[in-house]
Design an enzyme around this catalytic site. Structure first.
Site: not given
Ligand code: NAP
Length: 287
Positions: A22, A71, A92, A107, A132-135, A231, A252
């Site tokens: 950023s 966040k 954010n 986002d 099903n995480g934050g993003a 990305y 991304g």
């Molecule tokens: P997060 O909150 O940790 O969520 C990750 C999700 O992926 C959870 O549901 C997790 O499941 C699942 N997961 C992790 N490893 C896995 C695997 N091996 N098989 C299946 N599911 C899996 O992370 P987040 O903040 O949402 O970010 C996720 C991704 O999005 C990252 O790569 C981040 O860099 C990207 N992102 C990009 C942007 C952008 O502007 N382009 C913005 C935000 C995020 P569990 O909960 O069961 O572990």
């Protein structure tokens, strides 16, 4: 860009923060516009959030972005939170008002930006979200705003999936949302028009991995949009393989740029040079 006695402060808080892209894109835009601001990386530990926010008032910080782990935790400290950020449960972008701090989540708009230039009837497009995480939460709100009639979310942990589903109960998203175990993908992929990877599977340290095995990838229908929030690398294996199936690939990077541009627009109250932000980021990523 000249930092003077009058220069106003913006920044990004998180822990860790050294990896953040950023500062690069915001300071490039600030320099291009010639406005009297600077955007700083601000390392803030989880337990120091309240102290940091008090300090930000004391030093008249104008606004800031937020990344892990703040966040969700920042919400109780804000006097106003946008509907989108409330629905997502995460903020954010924060800015100062006369009565305190206001927050939103850019986002959602960032995610939608590269989709709105594609010809697509969203009212007939089924969305499939991997993870099903934050993003994923921002993606779900964005898909609902686009008008997708069904939003299917696939996760690997039954407990987290159930909690995810329950968290939307009071929201406009609830009637559109169905959650599924990973095993349901073979039934969901053939009819999905928008497939979004929100898992970290396929990131640079694990670039040969894809969230879909080859059997599942073969079920992607030609013309579907495959969207990976990752990305680095560009493209991911998921996107490369989806393109071979005839899908349209979106990575991304544009989401990252557009969520930043939306935040800068809020802070400066003016239009911002998105192409300068994009160029600075690409140059930075390429090293
Ligand atoms: P997060 O909150 O940790 O969520 C990750 C999700 O992926 C959870 O549901 C997790 O499941 C699942 N997961 C992790 N490893 C896995 C695997 N091996 N098989 C299946 N599911 C899996 O992370 P987040 O903040 O949402 O970010 C996720 C991704 O999005 C990252 O790569 C981040 O860099 C990207 N992102 C990009 C942007 C952008 O502007 N382009 C913005 C935000 C995020 P569990 O909960 O069961 O572990």
């Amino acid at each position: 860009m000249m930092i003077r006695g009058t220069t106003r402060l913006l920044g990004v808080i998180g822990d860790p923060i050294s990896h953040s892209f950023s500062p690069v894109m915001h300071n490039a835009a600030i320099a291009h516009l010639g406005v009297d601001y600077v955007y700083l990386p601000l390392p803030v530990k989880a337990e120091q959030l309240r102290t940091a926010l008090e300090g930000f008032v004391a030093i008249d910080l104008q606004g800031f972005n937020i990344t892990i782990p703040h966040k969700q935790r920042v919400i109780p400290f804000l006097t106003e939170v946008s509907d989108a950020a409330r629905a997502i449960g995460a903020v954010n972008t924060v800015w100062r008002t006369d009565v305190g701090w206001s927050g939103t989540n850019t986002d959602v708009d960032g995610f939608k930006a590269p989709l709105t230039v594609l010809e697509r009837d969203w009212k007939t497009t089924q969305a499939l979200v991997l993870g099903n995480g934050g993003a994923a939460r921002a993606v779900v709100v964005a898909c609902a705003q686009l008008g997708c009639p069904e939003i299917h979310v696939v996760g690997r942990s039954p407990d987290k999936l159930a909690a995810f589903e329950q968290s939307w109960e009071e929201s406009f998203v609830a009637p559109l949302l169905t959650v599924h175990p990973w095993d349901n993908l073979e039934h969901l992929l053939p009819t999905a028009g928008l497939i979004v990877n929100t898992t970290p599977v396929g990131m640079a340290h694990d670039a040969s991995a894809s969230p879909l095995n080859s059997g599942l990838t073969a079920l992607i229908s030609p013309g579907a949009i495959a969207y990976d929030l990752i990305y680095t690398p560009r493209p991911t294996r998921f996107l490369q393989e989806a393109e071979k199936q005839g899908a349209i690939a979106v990575d991304g990077l544009e989401m990252l740029i557009q969520q930043g541009a939306a935040a800068l627009r809020i802070w400066l109250g003016q239009d911002v040079p998105v192409e300068i932000m994009r160029d600075s980021l690409l140059q930075h990523i390429r090293g």
